[in-house]
Design an enzyme around this catalytic site. Sequence first.
Site, PDB file in Angstrom:
ATOM      1  N   ASP A   1      -1.363  57.373  56.498  1.00 36.67           N
ATOM      2  CA  ASP A   1      -2.508  58.225  56.808  1.00 36.67           C
ATOM      3  C   ASP A   1      -3.646  57.304  57.245  1.00 36.67           C
ATOM      4  O   ASP A   1      -4.249  56.613  56.424  1.00 36.67           O
ATOM      5  CB  ASP A   1      -2.887  59.028  55.561  1.00 36.67           C
ATOM      6  CG  ASP A   1      -4.161  59.844  55.756  1.00 36.67           C
ATOM      7  OD1 ASP A   1      -4.802  59.709  56.811  1.00 36.67           O
ATOM      8  OD2 ASP A   1      -4.508  60.603  54.836  1.00 36.67           O
TER       9      ASP A   1
ATOM     10  N   HIS B   1      -5.775  61.708  49.995  1.00 36.91           N
ATOM     11  CA  HIS B   1      -6.472  62.925  50.400  1.00 36.91           C
ATOM     12  C   HIS B   1      -5.498  64.091  50.192  1.00 36.91           C
ATOM     13  O   HIS B   1      -4.294  63.919  50.357  1.00 36.91           O
ATOM     14  CB  HIS B   1      -6.840  62.775  51.881  1.00 36.91           C
ATOM     15  CG  HIS B   1      -7.708  63.855  52.433  1.00 36.91           C
ATOM     16  ND1 HIS B   1      -7.225  65.090  52.805  1.00 36.91           N
ATOM     17  CD2 HIS B   1      -9.041  63.889  52.704  1.00 36.91           C
ATOM     18  CE1 HIS B   1      -8.227  65.821  53.292  1.00 36.91           C
ATOM     19  NE2 HIS B   1      -9.334  65.119  53.225  1.00 36.91           N
TER      20      HIS B   1
ATOM     21  N   GLN C   1      -8.940  57.273  57.998  1.00 38.85           N
ATOM     22  CA  GLN C   1     -10.155  56.517  57.712  1.00 38.85           C
ATOM     23  C   GLN C   1     -10.064  55.073  58.205  1.00 38.85           C
ATOM     24  O   GLN C   1     -10.983  54.291  57.969  1.00 38.85           O
ATOM     25  CB  GLN C   1     -10.455  56.543  56.200  1.00 38.85           C
ATOM     26  CG  GLN C   1     -10.747  57.929  55.648  1.00 38.85           C
ATOM     27  CD  GLN C   1     -12.090  58.506  56.093  1.00 38.85           C
ATOM     28  OE1 GLN C   1     -12.947  57.785  56.602  1.00 38.85           O
ATOM     29  NE2 GLN C   1     -12.263  59.802  55.913  1.00 38.85           N
TER      30      GLN C   1
ATOM     31  N   CYS D   1     -11.812  66.220  48.766  1.00 33.92           N
ATOM     32  CA  CYS D   1     -10.390  66.490  49.009  1.00 33.92           C
ATOM     33  C   CYS D   1      -9.522  65.382  48.422  1.00 33.92           C
ATOM     34  O   CYS D   1      -8.476  65.046  48.989  1.00 33.92           O
ATOM     35  CB  CYS D   1     -10.092  66.660  50.492  1.00 33.92           C
ATOM     36  SG  CYS D   1     -10.989  67.997  51.259  1.00 33.92           S
TER      37      CYS D   1
ATOM     38  N   LYS E   1     -13.036  62.343  63.582  1.00 33.73           N
ATOM     39  CA  LYS E   1     -13.659  61.288  62.779  1.00 33.73           C
ATOM     40  C   LYS E   1     -13.893  60.020  63.601  1.00 33.73           C
ATOM     41  O   LYS E   1     -14.404  59.026  63.075  1.00 33.73           O
ATOM     42  CB  LYS E   1     -12.761  60.944  61.578  1.00 33.73           C
ATOM     43  CG  LYS E   1     -12.617  62.073  60.560  1.00 33.73           C
ATOM     44  CD  LYS E   1     -11.877  61.600  59.332  1.00 33.73           C
ATOM     45  CE  LYS E   1     -11.225  62.721  58.579  1.00 33.73           C
ATOM     46  NZ  LYS E   1     -12.116  63.373  57.606  1.00 33.73           N
TER      47      LYS E   1
HETATM   48  C1  PLP Z   1      -7.822  59.922  54.290  1.00 32.11           C
HETATM   49  C2  PLP Z   1      -7.809  61.260  54.934  1.00 32.11           C
HETATM   50  N1  PLP Z   1      -6.642  61.877  55.153  1.00 32.11           N
HETATM   51  C3  PLP Z   1      -6.558  63.069  55.755  1.00 32.11           C
HETATM   52  C4  PLP Z   1      -7.679  63.731  56.167  1.00 32.11           C
HETATM   53  C5  PLP Z   1      -7.513  65.069  56.818  1.00 32.11           C
HETATM   54  O1  PLP Z   1      -7.996  65.052  58.118  1.00 32.11           O
HETATM   55  P1  PLP Z   1      -8.231  66.431  58.873  1.00 32.11           P
HETATM   56  O2  PLP Z   1      -9.060  67.268  57.952  1.00 32.11           O
HETATM   57  O3  PLP Z   1      -8.938  66.097  60.115  1.00 32.11           O
HETATM   58  O4  PLP Z   1      -6.883  67.042  59.092  1.00 32.11           O
HETATM   59  C6  PLP Z   1      -8.937  63.148  55.942  1.00 32.11           C
HETATM   60  C7  PLP Z   1     -10.211  63.793  56.320  1.00 32.11           C
HETATM   61  O5  PLP Z   1     -10.491  64.943  56.120  1.00 32.11           O
HETATM   62  C8  PLP Z   1      -8.994  61.883  55.316  1.00 32.11           C
HETATM   63  O6  PLP Z   1     -10.163  61.287  55.092  1.00 32.11           O
END
Ligand code: PLP
Lengths: 428, 428, 153, 153
Positions: free
Chosen positions: B218, B141, B221, B384, B244
């Site tokens: 990370d 991401h 998910q 993203c 999430k």
């Molecule tokens: C795999 C992953 N990493 C990072 C993020 C970033 O999370 P956030 O936007 O809540 O900071 C997300 C979701 O947006 C994600 O799906």
Amino acid sequence: MSLLDVATLRKDFPILSRSVRDGKNLIYLDSGATSQKPTSVLDAERNFYETHNAAVHRGAHQLAEEATIAFENARANIASFIGAQTNDVVFTKNATEALNLVAYSFLNATLKSLTGAPLPAGAQRFVLAQGDEVVVTEMEHHSNLVPWQELCAKTGAVLKWLGLTDDGRLNYADLDTVITARTKVVSFTHQSNLLGTINDVAKVSAAARAVGAIVVLDACQSIPHMPVSVEKLDVDFIAWSGHKMLGPMGIGCLWGRNELLASMPPFISGGSMIETVTMEASTFAAPPQRFEAGVPMAAQAVALSAAVDYLQAIGMDKVAAHEHELTTAAIAALSEIKGVRIIGPTDSHDRGSAVSFVVDDIHPHDVGQVLDSLGIAVRVGHHCAWPVCRRYDVPATTRATFYIYNDLNDVKALAAGIKQAQEFFGSN
Amino acid sequence: MSLLDVATLRKDFPILSRSVRDGKNLIYLDSGATSQKPTSVLDAERNFYETHNAAVHRGAHQLAEEATIAFENARANIASFIGAQTNDVVFTKNATEALNLVAYSFLNATLKSLTGAPLPAGAQRFVLAQGDEVVVTEMEHHSNLVPWQELCAKTGAVLKWLGLTDDGRLNYADLDTVITARTKVVSFTHQSNLLGTINDVAKVSAAARAVGAIVVLDACQSIPHMPVSVEKLDVDFIAWSGHKMLGPMGIGCLWGRNELLASMPPFISGGSMIETVTMEASTFAAPPQRFEAGVPMAAQAVALSAAVDYLQAIGMDKVAAHEHELTTAAIAALSEIKGVRIIGPTDSHDRGSAVSFVVDDIHPHDVGQVLDSLGIAVRVGHHCAWPVCRRYDVPATTRATFYIYNDLNDVKALAAGIKQAQEFFGSN
Amino acid sequence: MQLEQMYQEIILDHYKRPHGKGLAESFNAEVHHVNPTCGDEITLRVTRDPVDDQKLLVSYDNQGCSISQASASILFDQLNDQTLATGEQAVDHLVAMLQRVEEPNEDVLGDGIALVGVSQYPARVKCALLAWMAWKDAAIQALGQEVSTEGEK
Amino acid sequence: MQLEQMYQEIILDHYKRPHGKGLAESFNAEVHHVNPTCGDEITLRVTRDPVDDQKLLVSYDNQGCSISQASASILFDQLNDQTLATGEQAVDHLVAMLQRVEEPNEDVLGDGIALVGVSQYPARVKCALLAWMAWKDAAIQALGQEVSTEGEK
Ligand SMILES: Cc1ncc(COP(=O)(O)O)c(C=O)c1O
Ligand SMILES: Cc1ncc(COP(=O)(O)O)c(C=O)c1O
């Protein structure tokens, strides 16, 4: 009658009817730390979750559309509250992040200019050289002091500060010596959270402007309490928090001059702040998105917008006048008590509602505890402004702060409570 | 019966009974972007504001005490959800900030070590030299890619990455060549938000450990969707978001190994993260406070704790099994439709519920629009994770993600909706 | 009234007339602990007793609220010229008492049992513990020093 | 059905058989615009007409959804070999129409009036605008270039 109809307003704040410590009525005099929230704000947040919740700026389905519109409408409303353009307001988690965002813009621009990484046009204003100067004041909240100390520790810039007078004001006589040709940024508070002092923004800005420095204003204690307009203030950035102005926790704001925001490299990076991304390199979106990486606090933005509506329905001039009346009364009442010393201006001119004090022979913590036992919630300690305590040679203070839901009875209760503390500890 | 009692669960989510687009029932397949919130979570947040609201860690009056206890109990509960020690969990505004916190620890340690500013013992592990390497993967991401790009741009470190196989898996064959003696940190996703792929954490960690690199996971998910335990995962940091996993917006978490957190310099600085402050210099509190500057999102922490309770009452193994069943069904249903190509693994082994796909001759955005017109909320775009789209040579995808409130009917509706899009655009 | 349970007469006595306040000139270890939220501070020195070097003499200077000051004074009464083992037992018991998991034990804490009322005010618990945590830190340092010196012999 | 108001036959025609797609070899200005949320992109070139250099020839290459592609094709029909003034008027009107503050005007937008259905979907408005914003950017650059060249004379 200049006072607000407090009895009616209080009905909007469910928490104010609870009791504390063995059935005492709650008298909340700690709004300087965080304010209470009216039902309309809580309803706005809940309504967002129950009917429109989705990640904003990320989807095309109906909920995502509605959430994005609600979020951006909130931004527009909050911006207009201080007379700003919508896209010049960036959402952060609190004022502290907003101030760090500016400090890190200097760090990141400086580093990228050293390594030759791409920088937006105009970023040169944020590039620091060894020996460049950063100016703050001795009355800053830690959140507007430590980020600049950290910036200096990493860049070789030098931190300087304007001192305070014995009666709790900024020592404007320092301006000429402290602000120099090497000053790149002057960051100072609009209103001291400990002393209550309201600073002369125009005077400090003029001195900063004269040497071409960027001007940052910490408006945490002013925007909730008085009319503030970006047009009238000659500053470049304004940072403040939602939770001190009837809004929810977890949201703060940074207003910046459009051309400056546009010239700043990103701070926190990741999703939603980009223009294009490849594994090798990324380019970034225009402000405000550039500074809002990740899923933002949309529900909180919507709730903060409801807080703005609530305050605007009262009128910020009335809020200020109301608090002025309470402050004047509090200063008078406390001045009458033998052994009590107010830390901060004892005239109510250019002064907000933070009334800090010490009581002879009773530690501020113990004073606070007695007040608490009477249902009166005040704050004790250094109030995240430890240098101010050192300046006035007190270990800490007890602090009362007033807001729209307080009235003259609360002032009376405070004075009576202090006397009870004196009796309890056998001083006086 | 392995499926959850979805009909009953759905009653806890008020938004799911609303209709969209001319009275269509909402079928929410965008939990990968953000999940919906059960009433218990909304109640927890509201209850905090209506009965305990105060700034935490800052006061001695009863509300401040109660708020602080609620906040720290929430931290304990959230930590225990992943088998962590309470004080090893830091609250941030979202996962993106959490990942930036780690990346900036490298930057700040590197800079302070250059200028000779004080650093905690052990900070050497975060100091980068020119040519040191940072490793990510091609399936990250943006929030776990851009912060590392930025770190490299400012320090002269080099970004490298593990590639992907044609069937949507990490190319583990890359491990030996990409991770080298110069690798200082390996940061990768537990589960891809676009492909659905669940990575073999042990394998990547082992390679990173072999060269002494710090390992960042990370888990945005994974933590919402399967049992995750810090004890079983051999990593140093885990970042994830509250929104999430049925929690509110505006809160994320970083878990870190205690000795590493303790050795990191601060990131965002200001109130509440200090030990002592003078105008000249400050020292900092121990973690987690060191990384929580300013008034934190206490109400959101309390609500996230309620989300943890909700998930735990269901059982994370059941959540995972339920999603696995839906994913398997979705892959089967979509594979049957001519002209539909799944981007990501087409077997449901080591695979989460993100099902991304493209439809011949219809842009993903247009597919999403037709689904939206049927009440089906999916996400369209690059999610993203733009480099993943480039890797599989698609401009974007349409993505469905499942959660506890979805059932097999939703899968059927999705498949039927795709066919309707094909009819509408006259393809197939 | 809850308040009087915290501010017992004996606590206020210690606060107003603290025992042992003032720093010794020579010492084996010195620590400075602060309570960052309220600014209370203590400088505490530990000196190994020349007669029995497993016993630790205590001296301190501090500023802060009644609870933190009284607690330091009580600590002096209880732990001056005591061993690490005795002191650690007292610290552990004080923590447990303030968390309400143990009943006050006068044999271990002396006047310190009067601090039990503090347990009702979570924000004040760290005031009561400040001196004791500082003592533990200093005591370990003072003894550790010797261990390392001996190691070098 | 709302959906058919957005995906009108005429839009789908432009989408499937776009007009003027393909980049001219020579040009006075080239821009590359992206829609960061969905990844739609357009490269657009503007060439000053050799006969009347206030008129601007348009060429482009793009990828994206039906709306963004159809919109580029319509732009080609409307603005190829037109002046900046004509083009800016069309862009302004398109924006106003999509914000529902002006009624569709076929004289100004031609087939573009069929984009009116997009106004019901705020997230798609930027798809419809992508090519037009790129054109405006490129047109100003192409003309500005000359102004600066002239200034140097
Ligand atoms: C795999 C992953 N990493 C990072 C993020 C970033 O999370 P956030 O936007 O809540 O900071 C997300 C979701 O947006 C994600 O799906
Ligand atoms: C003057 C001032 N500046 C900055 C802050 C920091 O605000 P926050 O803690 O919401 O980031 C505060 C309040 O805590 C304040 O009163």
